[in-house]
Write an enzyme that holds these catalytic residues in place. Sequence first.
Site, PDB file in Angstrom:
ATOM      1  N   CYS A 146       2.588  -1.858  -3.851  1.00  0.00           N
ATOM      2  CA  CYS A 146       3.093  -1.502  -5.180  1.00  0.00           C
ATOM      3  C   CYS A 146       2.938   0.010  -5.288  1.00  0.00           C
ATOM      4  O   CYS A 146       3.328   0.721  -4.367  1.00  0.00           O
ATOM      5  CB  CYS A 146       2.395  -2.290  -6.286  1.00  0.00           C
ATOM      6  SG  CYS A 146       0.586  -2.304  -6.203  1.00  0.00           S
ATOM      7  N   THR A 147       2.399   0.526  -6.381  1.00  0.00           N
ATOM      8  CA  THR A 147       2.271   1.976  -6.485  1.00  0.00           C
ATOM      9  C   THR A 147       1.011   2.476  -5.797  1.00  0.00           C
ATOM     10  O   THR A 147       1.073   3.330  -4.915  1.00  0.00           O
ATOM     11  CB  THR A 147       2.315   2.420  -7.958  1.00  0.00           C
ATOM     12  OG1 THR A 147       3.618   2.121  -8.479  1.00  0.00           O
ATOM     13  CG2 THR A 147       2.087   3.916  -8.094  1.00  0.00           C
TER      14      THR A 147
END
Length: 240
Positions: free
Chosen positions: A127-128
Amino acid sequence: MTVLDVDGVTNVRDVGGMPAAGGRIRAGVLLRSGQLSGATTAGANEVRRRVAHIVDLRDGEEVAAEPTEIDGPDTTHLPLFLGSVRSFFETDTSLDDLYLHLLEESGSRLVDAIRIIAAGEPTLVHCTVGKDRTGVTVALALAAVGADRDAIIADYALTESQLPAERSRRIVAYLRSQHPEAVHAAALATQSPAPVMRALLQKVDERWGSAAEYLRANGMTAAELERLREALVESDAEQG
């Protein structure tokens, strides 16, 4: 689990090696990381060498802001949050509530991500920063095949130490300036406390019976769960 050095990418590791029912988690099959947009040429080459499929759990806004441009591996975008990441800071959501929200609202997408892992190709989930969406997805996949619970929790908790300290300080300072009354902002952005993942896995057991039954309730078949086990678990006989 093994922390990997991929130039320009933080929080990269292979979860292989942890004990599991009947054996251990197979090395080289399930990797996790933060976003890949900062990968250098050397880093991108390392990803290509190790990975056949990338599962990107970010939303469209995040992908547009920091796109991943690594040719080679197939990439599947499966945004897990229904709504923007910003909204969780605005509502001062706790990690416990955020993860429960994922379980309750994004079950079909969690299953879609874990189906890709079950295909057995070397897969990188990110994800981030590789903490929350990645953490929940990887933990469910591992728990569903009987990986040791303490090892799953330790893998989740490791993320906090893998995030660049200066970045974490900068983000916390910014969040405090934007949301001065917020109680949970620093934890949401930078922390991965072991008790949070332990509580989540207990919640799964209480409400659904097990991680495998949670995945079944959200559309995964018994045959797909068996394929997941075959993909992830190296049996004692294979090790011998």
